[in-house]
Design a protein around this motif. Structure first.
Motif, PDB file in Angstrom:
ATOM      1  N   UNK A  26      -0.271   0.398  -4.855  1.00 22.93           N
ATOM      2  CA  UNK A  26       0.558  -0.231  -6.009  1.00 22.93           C
ATOM      3  C   UNK A  26       1.972  -0.283  -5.328  1.00 22.93           C
ATOM      4  N   UNK A  27       2.249   0.810  -4.812  1.00 22.47           N
ATOM      5  CA  UNK A  27       3.707   1.272  -4.302  1.00 22.47           C
ATOM      6  C   UNK A  27       4.026   0.287  -3.068  1.00 22.47           C
ATOM      7  N   UNK A  28       2.882   0.017  -2.286  1.00 19.49           N
ATOM      8  CA  UNK A  28       3.011  -1.060  -1.053  1.00 19.49           C
ATOM      9  C   UNK A  28       3.578  -2.239  -1.652  1.00 19.49           C
ATOM     10  N   UNK A  29       2.911  -2.679  -2.677  1.00 18.49           N
ATOM     11  CA  UNK A  29       3.200  -3.987  -3.168  1.00 18.49           C
ATOM     12  C   UNK A  29       4.682  -3.978  -3.951  1.00 18.49           C
ATOM     13  N   UNK A  30       4.744  -2.987  -4.628  1.00 18.74           N
ATOM     14  CA  UNK A  30       5.946  -2.880  -5.460  1.00 18.74           C
ATOM     15  C   UNK A  30       7.274  -2.753  -4.363  1.00 18.74           C
ATOM     16  N   UNK A  31       7.154  -1.776  -3.255  1.00 16.70           N
ATOM     17  CA  UNK A  31       7.946  -1.742  -2.008  1.00 16.70           C
ATOM     18  C   UNK A  31       8.429  -3.157  -1.631  1.00 16.70           C
ATOM     19  N   UNK A 159       1.742   5.098   3.515  1.00 15.17           N
ATOM     20  CA  UNK A 159       1.495   5.047   2.018  1.00 15.17           C
ATOM     21  C   UNK A 159       2.280   6.505   1.447  1.00 15.17           C
ATOM     22  N   UNK A 160       2.378   7.444   1.932  1.00 15.98           N
ATOM     23  CA  UNK A 160       3.282   8.731   1.572  1.00 15.98           C
ATOM     24  C   UNK A 160       4.707   8.192   1.727  1.00 15.98           C
ATOM     25  N   UNK A 161       5.266   7.637   2.697  1.00 15.30           N
ATOM     26  CA  UNK A 161       6.456   7.331   2.759  1.00 15.30           C
ATOM     27  C   UNK A 161       6.826   6.299   2.017  1.00 15.30           C
ATOM     28  N   UNK A 162       5.943   5.479   1.843  1.00 14.66           N
ATOM     29  CA  UNK A 162       6.314   4.198   0.713  1.00 14.66           C
ATOM     30  C   UNK A 162       6.394   4.726  -0.783  1.00 14.66           C
ATOM     31  N   UNK A 163       5.684   5.634  -0.718  1.00 15.38           N
ATOM     32  CA  UNK A 163       5.595   6.304  -2.455  1.00 15.38           C
ATOM     33  C   UNK A 163       7.005   6.877  -2.618  1.00 15.38           C
ATOM     34  N   UNK A 164       7.467   7.790  -1.551  1.00 15.60           N
ATOM     35  CA  UNK A 164       8.539   8.344  -1.876  1.00 15.60           C
ATOM     36  C   UNK A 164       9.695   7.399  -1.991  1.00 15.60           C
ATOM     37  N   UNK A 165       9.823   6.206  -1.054  1.00 14.50           N
ATOM     38  CA  UNK A 165      10.909   5.204  -1.133  1.00 14.50           C
ATOM     39  C   UNK A 165      10.982   4.490  -2.484  1.00 14.50           C
TER      40      UNK A 165
END
Length: 440
Positions: A26-31, A159-165
């Motif tokens: 989800x966060x990859x899409x939101x980012x 995924x981990x870095x994108x989640x933080x961002x």
């Protein structure tokens, strides 16, 4: 190595460990969605729809959700790292339509990634180097290199870095929305000041640009443990979160500033709207948010290049070199990064800023048409697919008659990139045919 397809004709996800969660997908899409778009769009959309921009975002979100339904049905039936391009091949076969769509999506993706990287360079230079064009380019290139390295490490690192961002961006924008809405002048948002329905619909073509990144979620299927169940959840969550943020932020901005002020401030409108309540700290906070959001968008923009090119190489639509790696860096990712960096130096990216919108709308429409041809396999609801296609086509027509008319360079660039995609397909088809004759 080519990925074998199961005997039932469905392209299953490649073997290997998949440790991405629904929230990370989800966060990859939101980012990818909550990048520079929200900062750049408020002024241009406000010039058309005034204080009704929040309504334009809501309508655009509904259109994205309709497309998300189509993608979710396709993704749960054909989970693959090839994402939406797998869906094209299922509907149209592995011929010229799919190949041209793939080259179009790939080359346009590099342009959009370059645009976002340039925005990152501009914000970072303004914050740390006194708005220097040279430093802006340096920061842009550095970001592309770093994010390329991150994607080469693997999807788990991405995924981990994108989640933080994304968590940082969502947290700051949520605080901004709560504070500004709590102190909003609701007279500025009065329905009596809204333009006509035609202007609001016209602005939807602009605000839909902010949702284009949700298609990136389809490429996470290769990294999800159970893509048939998890991919639809990630798609709906991504569109829902982005819509909520866009609507809340636009209410906060237009409830603080007049529509004329928003248009005048342009990309800094959000930062200016933070000043009355948060002061100069609010302005700085929004600049930091812009830096983080553009970082996430570049990361997400590079992410699909690996699974997409490997899948297309495995079915013969891309050169076989795209199935290989240069050291630890997949060739598809390396080429995407190289194209992005070259464009940072050679292209006037501002002149073709809407190219991504046009390409995405074309590809999304083609995917939905392809879905009609495999609807019995996916079990999708026919009326929903018809509405999804109709709204996307209408959005594209409105986009062409408003935005592209006013941006002739973008229109020319669109024609050229379609021609380039066709040439690349014909060139590779010729090479492949000669190789097949030689080996016969």
């Amino acid at each position: 190595m080519a990925t074998q397809r199961p005997s039932n004709g469905r392209a299953g996800p490649p073997a290997g460990p998949r440790r991405m969660t629904v929230l990370q997908a989800t966060f990859i899409g939101v980012g990818s969605m909550v990048g520079a778009g929200i900062f750049a769009l408020l002024g241009s959309a406000g010039a058309v729809a005034g204080a009704a921009v929040w309504l334009s975002f809501l309508i655009a979100g509904l259109i994205a959700a309709l497309q998300g339904y189509s993608f979710a049905k396709l993704g749960s039936t054909y989970p693959s790292g090839g994402g939406i391009l797998t869906y094209l091949s299922k509907g149209f076969g592995e011929g010229h339509v799919t190949a041209i769509g793939a080259w179009l999506f790939y080359t346009a993706g590099s342009i959009v990634t370059a645009m976002v990287a340039a925005s990152f360079g501009g914000y970072t230079s303004e914050a740390f180097a006194g708005d220097s064009p040279a430093w802006a380019t340096v920061f842009s290139v550095l970001l592309v290199v770093v994010m390329t390295g991150l994607n080469a490490v693997g999807s788990q690192a991405v995924a981990r870095v994108q989640s933080v961002i994304v968590k940082v961006v969502l947290a700051i924008l949520s605080v901004f929305a709560v504070v500004t809405i709590a102190n909003a002048d609701w007279g500025l948002l009065s329905f009596s000041g809204y333009p006509g329905l035609q202007q609001i619909i016209a602005s939807v073509a602009l605000t839909f640009f902010a949702f284009l990144g949700f298609g990136v979620v389809t490429f996470t299927a290769r990294d999800l443990p159970d893509p048939r169940r998890q991919l639809p959840r990630a798609l709906y969550l991504a569109v829902g979160i982005a819509t909520a943020i866009y609507v809340a932020v636009s209410l906060g901005v237009f409830g603080t500033l007049t529509a004329e002020q928003v248009v005048e401030y342009g990309e800094t409108a959000i930062a200016e709207a933070a000043k009355p309540v948060l002061g100069d700290f609010g302005f700085t906070l929004i600049v930091v948010t812009a830096i983080f959001s553009t970082m996430g968008a570049v990361n997400a923009g590079l992410y699909p290049s690996i699974g997409m090119t490997q899948h297309l190489a495995s079915i013969g639509l891309f050169p076989t070199v795209f199935s290989r790696s240069a050291g630890r860096v997949p060739v598809g990712l390396l080429v995407m990064a190289g194209l992005t960096i070259i464009q940072l130096f050679l292209l006037d990216l501002n002149a073709i800023a809407s190219l991504g919108s046009a390409v995405a709308l074309i590809v999304f429409s083609a995917v939905t048409i392809a879905h009609f041809r495999v609807r019995r396999e996916t079990g999708a609801n026919l009326p929903v697919l018809i509405v999804a296609l109709a709204t996307t086509v209408v959005t594209f027509v409105v986009f062409c008659t408003t935005t592209l008319v006013q941006q002739p360079r973008t229109a020319i660039a669109l024609v050229l990139i379609i021609a380039l995609a066709a040439v690349l397909d014909l060139a590779w088809t010729g090479v492949r045919a000669r190789r097949q004759r030689a080996s016969a």
